[in-house]
Scaffold this motif. Structure first.
Motif, PDB file in Angstrom:
ATOM      1  N   ALA A 234       0.842  -1.198   0.000  1.00 44.43           N
ATOM      2  CA  ALA A 234       0.000   0.000   0.000  1.00 44.43           C
ATOM      3  C   ALA A 234       0.877   1.248   0.000  1.00 44.43           C
ATOM      4  N   GLU A 235       0.418   2.277  -0.679  1.00 43.03           N
ATOM      5  CA  GLU A 235       1.167   3.529  -0.748  1.00 43.03           C
ATOM      6  C   GLU A 235       0.479   4.664  -0.004  1.00 43.03           C
ATOM      7  N   ASN A 236      -0.848   4.694  -0.019  1.00 40.68           N
ATOM      8  CA  ASN A 236      -1.624   5.754   0.632  1.00 40.68           C
ATOM      9  C   ASN A 236      -2.600   5.108   1.607  1.00 40.68           C
ATOM     10  N   ILE A 237      -2.296   5.207   2.869  1.00 42.52           N
ATOM     11  CA  ILE A 237      -3.027   4.464   3.896  1.00 42.52           C
ATOM     12  C   ILE A 237      -3.807   5.429   4.782  1.00 42.52           C
ATOM     13  N   LEU A 238      -5.057   5.085   5.036  1.00 39.47           N
ATOM     14  CA  LEU A 238      -5.894   5.840   5.953  1.00 39.47           C
ATOM     15  C   LEU A 238      -6.014   5.070   7.261  1.00 39.47           C
ATOM     16  N   VAL A 239      -5.599   5.694   8.359  1.00 37.16           N
ATOM     17  CA  VAL A 239      -5.805   5.140   9.696  1.00 37.16           C
ATOM     18  C   VAL A 239      -6.900   5.976  10.348  1.00 37.16           C
ATOM     19  N   THR A 240      -7.975   5.339  10.762  1.00 38.21           N
ATOM     20  CA  THR A 240      -9.162   6.086  11.175  1.00 38.21           C
ATOM     21  C   THR A 240      -9.777   5.511  12.437  1.00 38.21           C
ATOM     22  N   GLY A 241     -10.246   6.385  13.320  1.00 35.46           N
ATOM     23  CA  GLY A 241     -10.875   5.982  14.565  1.00 35.46           C
ATOM     24  C   GLY A 241     -12.332   5.608  14.350  1.00 35.46           C
ATOM     25  N   ALA A 242     -12.741   4.474  14.909  1.00 38.26           N
ATOM     26  CA  ALA A 242     -14.072   3.931  14.625  1.00 38.26           C
ATOM     27  C   ALA A 242     -15.165   4.518  15.488  1.00 38.26           C
ATOM     28  N   GLY A 243     -14.857   4.788  16.759  1.00 40.39           N
ATOM     29  CA  GLY A 243     -15.935   5.018  17.714  1.00 40.39           C
ATOM     30  C   GLY A 243     -16.047   6.392  18.301  1.00 40.39           C
TER      31      GLY A 243
ATOM     32  N   LEU B 221       2.086   5.722  13.065  1.00 44.27           N
ATOM     33  CA  LEU B 221       3.464   6.218  13.129  1.00 44.27           C
ATOM     34  C   LEU B 221       4.442   5.199  12.562  1.00 44.27           C
ATOM     35  N   SER B 222       4.209   3.921  12.848  1.00 45.66           N
ATOM     36  CA  SER B 222       5.085   2.883  12.301  1.00 45.66           C
ATOM     37  C   SER B 222       5.037   2.903  10.776  1.00 45.66           C
ATOM     38  N   LEU B 223       3.841   3.077  10.219  1.00 51.19           N
ATOM     39  CA  LEU B 223       3.710   3.140   8.760  1.00 51.19           C
ATOM     40  C   LEU B 223       4.405   4.375   8.202  1.00 51.19           C
ATOM     41  N   MET B 224       4.265   5.515   8.887  1.00 50.81           N
ATOM     42  CA  MET B 224       4.961   6.739   8.463  1.00 50.81           C
ATOM     43  C   MET B 224       6.471   6.526   8.468  1.00 50.81           C
ATOM     44  N   HIS B 225       6.966   5.868   9.520  1.00 55.37           N
ATOM     45  CA  HIS B 225       8.409   5.651   9.640  1.00 55.37           C
ATOM     46  C   HIS B 225       8.923   4.675   8.593  1.00 55.37           C
ATOM     47  N   GLN B 226       8.009   3.899   7.987  1.00 60.76           N
ATOM     48  CA  GLN B 226       8.382   3.022   6.875  1.00 60.76           C
ATOM     49  C   GLN B 226       8.342   3.751   5.533  1.00 60.76           C
ATOM     50  N   GLY B 227       7.982   5.035   5.560  1.00 60.28           N
ATOM     51  CA  GLY B 227       7.934   5.824   4.336  1.00 60.28           C
ATOM     52  C   GLY B 227       6.586   5.834   3.643  1.00 60.28           C
ATOM     53  N   LYS B 228       5.546   5.299   4.297  1.00 65.06           N
ATOM     54  CA  LYS B 228       4.210   5.304   3.706  1.00 65.06           C
ATOM     55  C   LYS B 228       3.575   6.693   3.847  1.00 65.06           C
ATOM     56  N   ARG B 229       2.683   7.033   2.917  1.00 66.24           N
ATOM     57  CA  ARG B 229       1.866   8.238   3.050  1.00 66.24           C
ATOM     58  C   ARG B 229       0.632   7.862   3.863  1.00 66.24           C
ATOM     59  N   VAL B 230       0.551   8.400   5.065  1.00 66.13           N
ATOM     60  CA  VAL B 230      -0.507   8.019   6.002  1.00 66.13           C
ATOM     61  C   VAL B 230      -1.394   9.226   6.287  1.00 66.13           C
ATOM     62  N   HIS B 231      -2.691   9.022   6.214  1.00 66.88           N
ATOM     63  CA  HIS B 231      -3.670  10.058   6.528  1.00 66.88           C
ATOM     64  C   HIS B 231      -4.479   9.593   7.732  1.00 66.88           C
ATOM     65  N   LEU B 232      -4.876  10.540   8.579  1.00 64.40           N
ATOM     66  CA  LEU B 232      -5.585  10.231   9.806  1.00 64.40           C
ATOM     67  C   LEU B 232      -6.990  10.800   9.759  1.00 64.40           C
ATOM     68  N   ALA B 233      -7.942  10.051  10.319  1.00 64.59           N
ATOM     69  CA  ALA B 233      -9.333  10.508  10.381  1.00 64.59           C
ATOM     70  C   ALA B 233      -9.968   9.946  11.645  1.00 64.59           C
ATOM     71  N   ASN B 234     -11.146  10.481  11.990  1.00 65.30           N
ATOM     72  CA  ASN B 234     -11.809  10.052  13.210  1.00 65.30           C
ATOM     73  C   ASN B 234     -13.293  10.351  13.124  1.00 65.30           C
ATOM     74  N   LEU B 235     -14.122   9.382  13.522  1.00 66.30           N
ATOM     75  CA  LEU B 235     -15.521   9.679  13.760  1.00 66.30           C
ATOM     76  C   LEU B 235     -15.568  10.555  15.003  1.00 66.30           C
ATOM     77  N   SER B 236     -16.156  11.732  14.905  1.00 62.99           N
ATOM     78  CA  SER B 236     -15.937  12.768  15.912  1.00 62.99           C
ATOM     79  C   SER B 236     -17.125  12.964  16.841  1.00 62.99           C
ATOM     80  N   PHE B 237     -16.813  13.241  18.102  1.00 67.06           N
ATOM     81  CA  PHE B 237     -17.810  13.689  19.073  1.00 67.06           C
ATOM     82  C   PHE B 237     -17.737  15.204  19.263  1.00 67.06           C
ATOM     83  N   SER B 238     -16.888  15.873  18.491  1.00 67.99           N
ATOM     84  CA  SER B 238     -16.673  17.310  18.654  1.00 67.99           C
ATOM     85  C   SER B 238     -17.787  18.112  17.971  1.00 67.99           C
TER      86      SER B 238
END
Length: 319
Positions: free
Chosen positions: A16-25, A38-55
C-alpha cells in the motif's frame, strides 16, 4: 501465508502507498491507532488520519469542509472549543513534524458516512484503510449479553464494508479489558476472536512496547492530550498508556473514574488485528443499519434487533 517472524497486519499493508488510519468510535479513538500510523509513516508510507468525531464540528467554517460530512481539522481549527480531540492531535503532530491534518466525520448513519469515506478515498487515492477501536466492542457480533457502545463502531464497519475497490481494509482493536465497565464480557470477546480465527479473519496480535519509537511517541501524545483536555481525558487511551508503561491494577489517572475499580494490565497494550470484511460478515445486525442516515436510527435498529433474540450469557475467564 506469512512467516512467523513477520507481522500479518503490516504484511497486508506492505504494497500500500496511501493508507488511511481512522478511529471507529469517536472521541479519542484515533489515538489508539497512533502506534500503527506512526510505524507506517516511519516506513515511508503516506498516512492520513481521520476520526468519527464527538466534537462540535457544526461550528467549523465552510472552508474546513472538504465534502458533506467530511471536515479537515488543523492545529488552528476552532480555537474556542475546549474539547476537540482531532485538533489536539493535529497540534501534537505539528509539534513533532508530522503532517498535521486530521479528518473528522460527524456522527451520522451508514449512508452519509460511507459517502464521506468515499470522498476521502478519492481525494488521497487511498489503497488501504485501518479502522481502529479503542476497546473491544467492535468485536461484538450482536448476540452477546452486553455490547458496550457499538453504535459508532459498527456504523464505521458497515460504511467501510462496501468499499470493495479499496484493496486492503483492516480492523485493529486496542485496549482489551477496558470495556468491562460498559458491560462487555471479555470471555465472549475471546470466543469471538476464536471464531474469527476459524473464519480466516483474525490476523494475530502484537504489543506496543514503550521501548519502541512508536510506543514512546504514543505515550507522549496521550500525555499531551490529557494536559490539553484535563476535564475530559480519554479513559481508554489513558488505560492503554498506563499498560504500556507497565502499570497494573487500579491505576487512577482521572476523576472521571472515581468510584470505579480499574484493572490496567498488559493485555491492554495488545493490538488485535482483523480483516474488516471478515469481521463485518459475522455481525448479525449489519444489514439492519445499512440504509441509515442518522445515528439515532442506528441506535433504534440495534435496540429492535436486540429485542428479538436470546443473548449469549457472559463467560467468565477462569482464574
Amino acid at each position: 501465508m506469512t512467516a512467523l517472524h513477520t507481522n500479518p497486519l503490516f504484511d497486508r499493508l506492505a504494497d500500500a502507498e496511501n493508507i488511511l488510519v481512522t478511529g471507529a468510535g469517536g472521541g479519542f479513538d484515533i489515538y489508539a491507532g497512533l502506534p500503527v500510523a506512526l510505524s507506517l509513516m516511519h516506513q515511508g508510507k503516506r498516512v492520513h488520519l481521520a476520526n468519527l468525531s464527538f466534537s462540535a464540528l457544526a461550528g467549523l467554517p465552510s472552508e474546513a469542509w472538504v465534502a458533506p460530512d467530511l471536515a479537515a481539522v488543523t492545529p488552528d481549527s476552532a480555537p474556542h472549543l475546549t474539547y476537540f480531540p482531532e485538533r489536539t492531535l493535529a497540534r501534537w503532530l505539528e509539534a513533532h513534524d508530522y503532517p498535521a491534518t486530521v479528518y473528522a466525520f460527524p456522527q451520522t448513519g451508514v449512508q452519509p458516512l460511507r459517502a464521506a469515506y468515499r470522498e476521502l478515498v478519492d481525494l488521497h487515492r487511498i489503497d488501504a484503510i485501518v479502522l481502529v477501536d479503542g476497546g473491544t466492542d467492535i468485536l461484538m457480533r450482536g448476540d452477546e449479553a452486553g455490547l458496550g457502545t457499538p453504535e459508532e463502531d459498527l456504523t464505521s464497519v458497515a460504511a467501510l464494508a462496501a468499499l470493495d475497490d479499496v484493496p486492503e481494509r483492516l480492523v485493529v482493536s486496542v485496549g482489551f479489558g477496558v470495556d468491562a465497565y460498559h458491560g462487555v464480557s471479555h470471555g465472549l470477546v475471546l470466543e469471538n476472536i476464536a471464531a474469527l480465527e476459524r473464519a480466516g479473519a483474525y490476523l494475530g496480535a502484537f504489543s506496543i512496547p514503550r521501548a519502541t519509537r512508536e510506543g514512546a511517541l504514543f505515550l507522549d501524545a496521550v500525555a499531551h492530550a490529557q494536559e490539553q483536555t484535563p476535564d475530559m481525558p480519554s479513559i481508554v487511551n489513558g488505560s492503554i498508556a498506563a499498560a504500556v508503561r507497565g502499570s497494573f491494577g487500579d491505576v487512577q489517572f482521572t476523576s472521571r473514574t472515581r468510584g470505579s475499580e480499574l484493572f490496567v494490565n498488559p493485555l491492554m497494550s495488545l493490538c488485535f488485528a482483523f480483516d474488516l470484511p471478515g469481521l463485518a460478515a459475522r455481525c448479525l445486525y449489519l444489514d439492519r443499519i445499512e440504509d441509515t442516515h442518522l445515528m439515532r436510527q442506528v441506535h433504534s435498529r440495534i435496540a429492535e434487533f436486540r429485542e428479538e433474540l436470546v443473548t449469549r450469557p457472559s463467560r467468565r475467564i477462569p482464574h
